[in-house]
Design an enzyme around this catalytic site. Structure first.
Site, PDB file in Angstrom:
ATOM      1  N   PHE A 250       5.203  17.320  -7.997  1.00  0.00           N
ATOM      2  CA  PHE A 250       4.796  16.487  -6.851  1.00  0.00           C
ATOM      3  C   PHE A 250       5.197  17.088  -5.509  1.00  0.00           C
ATOM      4  CE2 PHE A 250       2.743  12.368  -7.614  1.00  0.00           C
ATOM      5  CZ  PHE A 250       2.526  12.507  -8.972  1.00  0.00           C
ATOM      6  N   GLY A 258      -3.834   9.229  -3.101  1.00  0.00           N
ATOM      7  CA  GLY A 258      -4.718   8.070  -3.245  1.00  0.00           C
ATOM      8  C   GLY A 258      -4.482   7.438  -4.597  1.00  0.00           C
ATOM      9  N   CYS A 261      -2.426   3.341  -7.501  1.00  0.00           N
ATOM     10  CA  CYS A 261      -1.000   3.002  -7.614  1.00  0.00           C
ATOM     11  C   CYS A 261      -0.168   3.331  -6.383  1.00  0.00           C
ATOM     12  CB  CYS A 261      -0.412   3.687  -8.838  1.00  0.00           C
ATOM     13  SG  CYS A 261      -1.073   3.005 -10.369  1.00  0.00           S
ATOM     14  N   ARG A 329     -10.589   4.959  -6.614  1.00  0.00           N
ATOM     15  CA  ARG A 329      -9.842   3.971  -5.836  1.00  0.00           C
ATOM     16  C   ARG A 329      -8.903   4.688  -4.855  1.00  0.00           C
ATOM     17  NH1 ARG A 329      -7.834   0.022 -10.641  1.00  0.00           N
ATOM     18  NH2 ARG A 329      -7.664   2.013 -11.699  1.00  0.00           N
TER      19      ARG A 329
HETATM   20  P1  NAD Z   1      -7.939  -1.971 -13.832  1.00  0.00           P
HETATM   21  O1  NAD Z   1      -8.492  -2.658 -12.642  1.00  0.00           O
HETATM   22  O2  NAD Z   1      -8.545  -0.702 -14.307  1.00  0.00           O
HETATM   23  O3  NAD Z   1      -7.945  -2.980 -15.076  1.00  0.00           O
HETATM   24  C1  NAD Z   1      -7.556  -4.311 -15.009  1.00  0.00           C
HETATM   25  C2  NAD Z   1      -8.477  -5.093 -15.945  1.00  0.00           C
HETATM   26  O4  NAD Z   1      -7.955  -6.407 -16.144  1.00  0.00           O
HETATM   27  C3  NAD Z   1      -9.899  -5.280 -15.390  1.00  0.00           C
HETATM   28  O5  NAD Z   1     -10.815  -4.745 -16.317  1.00  0.00           O
HETATM   29  C4  NAD Z   1     -10.045  -6.802 -15.262  1.00  0.00           C
HETATM   30  O6  NAD Z   1     -11.352  -7.251 -15.525  1.00  0.00           O
HETATM   31  C5  NAD Z   1      -9.064  -7.280 -16.312  1.00  0.00           C
HETATM   32  N1  NAD Z   1      -8.585  -8.664 -16.159  1.00  0.00           N
HETATM   33  C6  NAD Z   1      -8.254  -9.346 -15.041  1.00  0.00           C
HETATM   34  N2  NAD Z   1      -7.806 -10.582 -15.360  1.00  0.00           N
HETATM   35  C7  NAD Z   1      -7.863 -10.682 -16.728  1.00  0.00           C
HETATM   36  C8  NAD Z   1      -7.524 -11.715 -17.661  1.00  0.00           C
HETATM   37  N3  NAD Z   1      -7.032 -12.883 -17.271  1.00  0.00           N
HETATM   38  N4  NAD Z   1      -7.696 -11.463 -18.969  1.00  0.00           N
HETATM   39  C9  NAD Z   1      -8.191 -10.285 -19.402  1.00  0.00           C
HETATM   40  N5  NAD Z   1      -8.531  -9.274 -18.559  1.00  0.00           N
HETATM   41  C10 NAD Z   1      -8.354  -9.475 -17.240  1.00  0.00           C
HETATM   42  O7  NAD Z   1      -6.391  -1.767 -13.529  1.00  0.00           O
HETATM   43  P2  NAD Z   1      -5.421  -0.639 -14.123  1.00  0.00           P
HETATM   44  O8  NAD Z   1      -5.589   0.620 -13.358  1.00  0.00           O
HETATM   45  O9  NAD Z   1      -5.539  -0.622 -15.602  1.00  0.00           O
HETATM   46  O10 NAD Z   1      -4.013  -1.254 -13.712  1.00  0.00           O
HETATM   47  C11 NAD Z   1      -3.492  -2.386 -14.357  1.00  0.00           C
HETATM   48  C12 NAD Z   1      -2.055  -2.572 -13.918  1.00  0.00           C
HETATM   49  O11 NAD Z   1      -1.272  -1.445 -14.322  1.00  0.00           O
HETATM   50  C13 NAD Z   1      -1.876  -2.672 -12.397  1.00  0.00           C
HETATM   51  O12 NAD Z   1      -0.816  -3.543 -12.129  1.00  0.00           O
HETATM   52  C14 NAD Z   1      -1.503  -1.267 -12.006  1.00  0.00           C
HETATM   53  O13 NAD Z   1      -0.756  -1.221 -10.814  1.00  0.00           O
HETATM   54  C15 NAD Z   1      -0.657  -0.838 -13.183  1.00  0.00           C
HETATM   55  N6  NAD Z   1      -0.616   0.615 -13.419  1.00  0.00           N
HETATM   56  C16 NAD Z   1      -1.735   1.361 -13.281  1.00  0.00           C
HETATM   57  C17 NAD Z   1      -1.674   2.730 -13.549  1.00  0.00           C
HETATM   58  C18 NAD Z   1      -2.901   3.606 -13.396  1.00  0.00           C
HETATM   59  O14 NAD Z   1      -2.731   4.825 -13.413  1.00  0.00           O
HETATM   60  N7  NAD Z   1      -4.094   3.066 -13.240  1.00  0.00           N
HETATM   61  C19 NAD Z   1      -0.488   3.320 -13.976  1.00  0.00           C
HETATM   62  C20 NAD Z   1       0.639   2.502 -14.139  1.00  0.00           C
HETATM   63  C21 NAD Z   1       0.558   1.148 -13.863  1.00  0.00           C
END
Ligand code: NAD
Length: 435
Positions: A250, A258, A261, A329
């Site tokens: 990093f 971006g 997260c 995103r």
């Molecule tokens: P994302 O937007 O890709 O997925 C979230 C999903 O949850 C969506 O498909 C949405 O439709 C669904 N959803 C919402 N409410 C729901 C419910 N009540 N029941 C069932 N499904 C529901 O988000 P993501 O990137 O997977 O991130 C999820 C969490 O993990 C966030 O808090 C994020 O900060 C964290 N996170 C993300 C990453 C990453 O690299 N993307 C890494 C570590 C942590």
């Protein structure tokens, strides 16, 4: 073990699939019926290396199921993961509406005692709110964990299968033992499961992301200085990274961080500090440096295009916020392209995986090409935004022939400035000084 995962996004889908891979029977849900229907047909709606193969194999083996019936899904699991989104609100604080709504659903369908695991990144105190939301719907006892996820998009499957560490905040021996059993296959080589209290686990995730963001902003600031004083930031990086107290990860300057997260988690951490009467100055500065960095390539591009950029053409290589993912995103390519379009510059862009997502953002305002060389044909500059492998050693002579004006703005420092000048390019990297 019987596992339920609420949310089938980047984190939920990887978690569900990797847990199924080690023998658990997993039901994964989402509110998005279209996503679930694709997954039922083994069509993975995101690009993540290795994931499609595992989804198919585990569905075929009957260990992984997808459904929109959240009630039945919740009843299935002895362990229920919440992996829904936590976007940031306008104030910067985390929007917990998806998490709380998922918790209320759990409360409504609590058919037996369960371990409820928060995988979504959520601020300190969220577990208490989740507990309250569940308790509003049930008298069945349950245990809670905060199990933040550290996977990196682009290597999510291997990060989950071989984590550096697993962090588990828990409220009981029941929760701890269940998580120890569930994660045992992933920590066989000695990488630790770190058990702790729930508040510390919640904060650990934000602390880790803020540290990563700070390293990037530090290097971007250093790169600015390098450009002014004629030093090469990659040489400075080499010198720094050899110090074992610093390390090499990093420390690459670029077009600004971006993704879903780092930007939002840093804002949420600053908000947590603010609302607890802790001065968030350090966190704010890391974010502010990044915001400025995200304008750098646009400023440079407009300068390279001359006083009247309207009608001139730019090729953009890479749209995803980093290589290995289709995720746009908070990608720095978005403000870059919006800025170019606002100046009436014609944009032709290429990305090996993110073109579909780009189409939904830009529509026909830009031309998306499937051959990267078509992006530079007749153009006045090539801008590198994502460090995809096929961009690393392209046919420079061909690029030079295709460009009308031989500008290269390399947001990822993929190329050697001297070599670029030998090819006849007007080349600018980030912080390459007089290199
Ligand atoms: P994302 O937007 O890709 O997925 C979230 C999903 O949850 C969506 O498909 C949405 O439709 C669904 N959803 C919402 N409410 C729901 C419910 N009540 N029941 C069932 N499904 C529901 O988000 P993501 O990137 O997977 O991130 C999820 C969490 O993990 C966030 O808090 C994020 O900060 C964290 N996170 C993300 C990453 C990453 O690299 N993307 C890494 C570590 C942590």
């Amino acid at each position: 073990m019987r596992v339920t995962v609420l949310g089938s996004g980047y984190v939920g889908l990887v978690t569900a699939t990797c847990l199924a891979e080690t023998g658990n029977t997993v039901v994964c849900t989402d509110l998005d019926a279209n996503k679930i229907s694709k997954l039922q047909q083994n069509e993975v709606p995101i690009y993540e290396p290795g994931l499609t193969h595992l989804v198919r194999g585990n569905q075929l083996a009957g260990r992984l199921r997808f459904t929109t019936d959240s009630g039945a899904a919740i009843k299935h699991g002895k362990v229920v993961f919440i992996a829904v989104g936590t976007p940031h609100e306008r104030t910067g604080s985390a929007d917990l509406s998806q998490v709380i709504s998922a918790a209320s659903q759990i409360g409504c369908h609590m058919n037996e005692s369960k371990v409820i695991v928060t995988k979504s990144t959520a601020p300190v105190g969220t577990s208490t709110r989740i507990r309250q939301a569940i308790e509003a719907g049930t008298n069945v006892p349950f245990w809670m964990c905060s199990n933040p996820e550290f996977l990196s998009q682009g290597s999510a499957v291997s990060d989950f299968m071989k984590p550096d560490r697993v962090v588990v905040g828990h409220d009981s021996d029941e929760a701890r033992e269940t998580m120890a059993e569930l994660y045992a296959p992933y920590v066989r080589t000695g990488n630790p499961i770190l058990f702790m209290d729930i508040a510390s686990a919640e904060l650990t995730k934000y602390a880790a992301n803020a540290m990563l963001a700070s390293r990037i902003s530090f290097m971007n600031k250093l790169a600015e200085l390098c450009d002014r004083v004629g030093a090469d930031v990659l040489e400075v990086r080499r010198g720094m990274a050899a110090d074992h107290r610093i390390g090499s990860a990093f420390l690459f300057p670029g077009p600004g961080y971006g993704g879903s997260c780092l930007p939002k988690d840093l804002k949420a951490l600053a908000e947590t500090a603010r609302s607890n009467d802790v001065n968030p100055d350090l966190f704010d500065v890391i974010g502010a440096v990044n915001e400025r960095q995200r304008t750098l390539l646009l400023t440079r591009a407009l300068a390279a295009l001359g006083p009247d950029p309207a009608g001139r053409a730019v090729g953009v290589w890479g749209l995803a916020f980093k290589a290995g993912t289709d995720d746009l995103r908070e990608s720095p390519a978005i403000p870059l392209i919006e800025g170019l379009l606002a100046a009436n510059v014609v944009v032709r862009a290429h990305d090996p995986k993110a073109a579909d997502n780009a189409l939904s953002i830009f529509g026909d305002r830009i031309t998306l090409v499937s051959d990267p060389y078509d992006a530079v044909r007749g153009g006045d500059a090539l801008i590198i935004m994502t460090e995809w492998l096929p961009y690393r050693t392209p046919d420079f002579e061909r690029i030079h022939r295709l460009l009308r004006t031989p500008n290269i703005l390399d947001g990822r420092n993929l190329y050697e400035p001297k070599r670029m000048r030998q090819y006849g390019f007007i080349y600018q990297g980030i912080g390459r000084g007089k290199a």
